[in-house]
Design a protein around this motif. Structure first.
Motif, PDB file in Angstrom:
ATOM      1  N   ASP A  56       0.850  -1.230   0.035  1.00 59.35           N
ATOM      2  CA  ASP A  56      -0.039  -0.010  -0.087  1.00 59.35           C
ATOM      3  C   ASP A  56       0.892   1.372   0.173  1.00 59.35           C
ATOM      4  OD1 ASP A  56      -1.505   2.304   1.236  1.00 59.35           O
ATOM      5  OD2 ASP A  56      -3.208   0.670   1.039  1.00 59.35           O
ATOM      6  N   ARG A  57       0.546   1.921  -0.980  1.00 61.43           N
ATOM      7  CA  ARG A  57       1.683   3.237  -1.065  1.00 61.43           C
ATOM      8  C   ARG A  57       1.325   4.324  -0.203  1.00 61.43           C
ATOM      9  NH1 ARG A  57       2.806  -0.298  -4.822  1.00 61.43           N
ATOM     10  NH2 ARG A  57       3.678   0.309  -6.571  1.00 61.43           N
ATOM     11  N   LYS A  58       0.158   4.124   0.651  1.00 67.90           N
ATOM     12  CA  LYS A  58       0.114   5.289   1.688  1.00 67.90           C
ATOM     13  C   LYS A  58       0.381   4.519   3.235  1.00 67.90           C
ATOM     14  CE  LYS A  58      -3.630   7.482  -0.555  1.00 67.90           C
ATOM     15  NZ  LYS A  58      -5.176   7.839  -0.230  1.00 67.90           N
ATOM     16  N   THR A  59       0.228   3.364   3.335  1.00 68.50           N
ATOM     17  CA  THR A  59       0.429   2.735   4.758  1.00 68.50           C
ATOM     18  C   THR A  59       1.641   2.064   4.999  1.00 68.50           C
ATOM     19  OG1 THR A  59      -1.121   0.839   4.379  1.00 68.50           O
ATOM     20  CG2 THR A  59      -2.136   2.791   5.193  1.00 68.50           C
ATOM     21  N   GLY A  60       2.102   1.662   3.753  1.00 63.17           N
ATOM     22  CA  GLY A  60       3.251   0.593   3.773  1.00 63.17           C
ATOM     23  C   GLY A  60       2.868  -0.853   4.024  1.00 63.17           C
ATOM     24  N   LYS A  61       1.591  -1.274   4.204  1.00 64.05           N
ATOM     25  CA  LYS A  61       1.224  -2.751   4.423  1.00 64.05           C
ATOM     26  C   LYS A  61       1.259  -3.476   3.355  1.00 64.05           C
ATOM     27  CE  LYS A  61      -2.634  -5.561   5.771  1.00 64.05           C
ATOM     28  NZ  LYS A  61      -3.971  -5.804   6.431  1.00 64.05           N
ATOM     29  N   ALA A  62       2.104  -4.661   3.526  1.00 63.97           N
ATOM     30  CA  ALA A  62       2.353  -5.571   2.271  1.00 63.97           C
ATOM     31  C   ALA A  62       1.379  -6.765   2.558  1.00 63.97           C
ATOM     32  CB  ALA A  62       3.576  -6.120   2.618  1.00 63.97           C
TER      33      ALA A  62
END
Length: 542
Positions: A56-62
Motif C-alpha cells: 500500500d503506497r500510503k500505509t506501507g502494508k504488504a
C-alpha cells in the motif's frame, strides 16, 4: 522476522530514501520491493505458485496473494498456478477460461537467505531504473558539449562524472598527450550515447571536428544565432585545424566575427584545444575557389577540377610547394578533408613538363597513324586535337582554320584517320571474338569494338555477363576505406564513360533480356522528373 511485525511505514521510508539518492521514481523502488518479497514468498510456498505482493503506497502494508488462472483442460500444465473450469467451480461462480482467482496468503518469515535475495532483487531493479533514467537524460544530448569531473583514469581512458552517471573519454579521443587527475574539471563533446547490456554507455570526445564547431558556437553569438554557418571542419587534433564559415548577412564578415576583437574569440577556442592552431576560411560554393582558400597560407597559380573522380590538381609556384603541402603533408591533408576532394599538388615546372609530355605523345600519335611530319602533327595538337576520332569526324571547317590546310588536305586527313580507325576496330573485334565474345554483346548498341575487347579481357563475354555488372565495374569509382579514398578501376574507364551512362547501358541490357519490365523504368523516370520539377519550383519560389 515476520513482515507483519516490522514497521510498515519503514518500507515506504526506505523507498523514498533510495529514490532520492539515486534520483529515480519512488514507485520503481516499491515495485522492486514487491518483486523481492514475492520471490521470498515463492521460496516458502513453492516456486511454481504465482505469488504476488502489493504494498500500500500510503500505509506501507504488504499484502501477499496467490493467483490461479482458469485454463482449458488440455492446456493445464502448472497445477499450482492454473486450474480447469471444473476445478474452479469450487471457488468461483460461473468461471470462464482466462479468469483469475485471487486469495490472500499469510505473510512469510524473512530468513537470512530470503532477506539477502530480496536485497539483491531491489538493488538490481534500482540499477536498471537508474540506467534507464540516465539513458533518457543523455540520449538527446549527443552532439552537445558538457562539463564533467574526472573520477579516475583506467588504461589511458578517462572516466568522467557527468552528474547523473559516468561517461568515458577513450584514449584515442584525447588531444595529444593530455593527462588528467581526479577531480579535474573537463569540457567534452558527447559523441554517442548507446544502450548496452551493462547499461547506457556515454562516449565522449575532445578530438571530434564537431567539438571545435560547438566551441565556436559557444564563443561566437553570430554562429549560435544562425547568422554565420559552419560549413566544414577538419582537424589534426592538438596541432592544427581548418574551419570553413559563411555569413548569411552580407554586412557581417564571417572570418572577422569568428576571430573576434584582437583574436579574443578564436583564442578562447585555441586555449581549450591545448594550443591547436586554427585557420578560419571563407566558404565558397565554387570548389576551386574554396580550395584556393583552404590551402592558405600558400598561394595557388592554377586549379584543375575533375568533378567525376572527386579529384583536383593544384599548381603552385616552386617556392610555395612546401608551404602548400605543410609539415608532414598536414596543410594539404586538412584542405582535402575540408573540401572532400583528393588533391594533387605540383609545381609550375612539373605541370609544364607534364603538358610537354602530353603534347609529344599526341604529336607522335598523329605522326605514326596519319603519316604526317612532326611540324604538321604539332599544328594539329596546337589546335586542340587529341585523338584520331576528332580528326576523322570533326566538321571540315575546323580543319581549314589550320595554316596550310585546304579542302583537299582536310579530306585526305579525315580519310586517313577513318582508315586507321576502321583497321583498329577490325583488329579489336577479331581479338574480342578470339577471346570468346558472343554476338549478343557485339551487336549491343553503344559499345565500340575497343570497348568489347576491354570487356572480353575482363571476362565479360555475353550480354548476360554485361547485364550482371555494376555501374562502377564499368565506369570505375571511388571507395572510402578507413578514411582514405581508394580507386576502383572500371573495365570501360579508359573510354571515359560516366556512371550514368554505365547505368543506362546495363539497364538497357536487362530490359533486352527480359529481366526488367520497361514500364517500371518509365514509372521511376516519371517520379524522378516530378521530384526534379518540385525542387525547381521550390527554388523558383525562393
Amino acid at each position: 522476522m515476520a513482515i507483519t511485525s516490522a514497521n510498515q511505514l519503514e518500507l515506504l521510508q526506505t523507498a523514498e530514501a533510495v529514490a532520492r539518492e539515486k534520483m529515480i521514481d519512488p514507485g520503481l523502488v516499491v515495485e522492486a520491493m514487491e518483486e523481492s518479497l514475492a520471490r521470498a514468498a515463492k521460496s516458502r510456498y513453492g516456486a511454481e505458485m504465482d505469488i504476488r505482493v502489493d504494498i500500500d503506497r500510503k500505509t506501507g502494508k504488504a499484502t501477499f496473494t496467490r493467483v490461479r488462472t482458469v485454463v482449458e483442460d488440455e492446456e493445464l500444465e502448472n497445477y499450482q498456478a492454473e486450474f480447469t473450469v471444473e476445478q474452479a467451480k469450487q471457488y468461483m461462480a460461473d468461471p470462464k477460461v482466462g479468469d483469475t482467482y485471487v486469495e490472500e496468503v499469510p505473510p512469510v518469515e524473512m530468513g537470512r537467505i530470503a532477506a539477502q535475495s530480496a536485497k539483491q532483487v531491489i538493488l538490481q531493479k534500482v540499477r536498471e531504473a537508474e540506467r534507464d533514467r540516465q539513458f533518457e537524460e543523455f540520449k538527446d544530448r549527443a552532439g552537445t558539449i558538457i562539463n564533467g569531473l574526472v573520477k579516475r583514469e583506467e588504461y589511458g581512458n578517462v572516466i568522467v562524472d557527468v552528474g547523473a552517471g559516468e561517461a568515458i573519454l577513450r584514449r584515442n579521443e584525447k588531444i595529444g598527450r593530455e593527462s588528467y587527475r581526479p577531480n579535474d574539471r573537463i569540457r567534452v563533446y558527447i559523441k554517442d550515447v548507446r544502450r548496452e547490456q551493462r547499461g547506457p554507455q556515454i562516449f565522449l570526445s575532445r578530438t571530434a571536428p564537431e567539438f571545435m564547431a560547438e566551441l565556436f558556437k559557444m564563443e561566437v553569438p553570430e554562429i549560435y544565432d544562425g547568422i554565420i554557418e559552419i560549413k566544414a571542419v577538419a582537424r589534426d587534433p592538438g596541432s592544427r585545424a581548418k574551419i570553413a564559415v559563411i555569413s548569411h548577412d552580407g554586412s557581417i564578415d564571417p572570418v572577422g566575427a569568428c576571430v573576434g576583437m584582437r583574436g579574443s574569440r578564436v583564442q578562447a577556442v585555441v586555449n581549450e584545444l591545448q594550443g591547436e592552431k586554427i585557420d578560419i576560411i571563407p566558404w565558397n560554393e565554387d570548389q576551386p575557389t574554396f580550395l584556393v582558400n583552404a590551402l592558405q597560407p600558400a598561394e595557388v597559380s592554377k586549379v584543375v577540377l575533375d568533378e567525376e573522380a572527386g579529384k583536383i590538381e593544384v599548381v603552385v609556384p616552386e617556392e610555395q610547394l612546401s608551404l602548400a603541402i605543410g609539415r608532414r603533408g598536414q596543410n594539404v591533408r586538412l584542405a582535402s578533408q575540408l573540401t572532400g576532394l583528393d588533391i594533387d599538388i605540383m609545381t609550375e615546372e612539373q605541370e609544364s613538363q607534364r603538358r610537354q609530355a602530353e603534347f609529344e605523345l599526341r604529336t607522335k600519335l598523329f605522326m605514326d597513324n596519319l603519316d604526317l611530319d612532326e611540324f604538321f602533327a604539332q599544328l594539329l595538337v596546337s589546335e586542340g586535337f587529341t585523338n584520331l576520332e576528332e580528326v576523322a569526324y570533326v566538321e571540315v571547317d575546323e580543319l581549314l582554320v589550320i595554316d596550310g590546310v585546304d579542302e583537299d588536305t582536310a579530306g585526305e586527313l579525315q580519310a586517313r584517320a577513318r582508315d586507321v580507325l576502321e583497321a583498329q576496330n577490325k583488329a579489336a573485334l577479331d581479338n574480342a571474338r578470339a577471346l570468346g565474345v558472343e554476338d549478343s554483346l557485339v551487336e549491343f548498341e553503344g559499345l565500340t569494338p575497343q570497348m568489347i575487347e576491354a570487356l572480353a579481357k575482363d571476362d565479360v563475354k555475353t550480354l548476360e555477363d554485361f547485364a550482371t555488372c555494376a555501374d562502377w565495374e564499368l565506369a570505375g569509382g571511388w571507395t572510402t576505406v578507413n578514411g582514405e579514398r581508394v580507386k576502383d578501376d572500371g573495365a570501360l574507364e579508359p573510354f571515359e564513360i560516366t556512371l550514368e551512362e554505365a547505368q543506362t547501358m546495363i539497364m538497357t541490357a536487362r530490359v533486352m533480356l527480359g529481366w526488367v519490365d520497361p514500364t517500371e523504368l518509365e514509372g521511376d523516370a516519371d517520379e524522378d522528373d516530378a521530384e526534379t520539377d518540385g525542387e525547381n519550383a521550390e527554388e523558383a519560389e525562393a
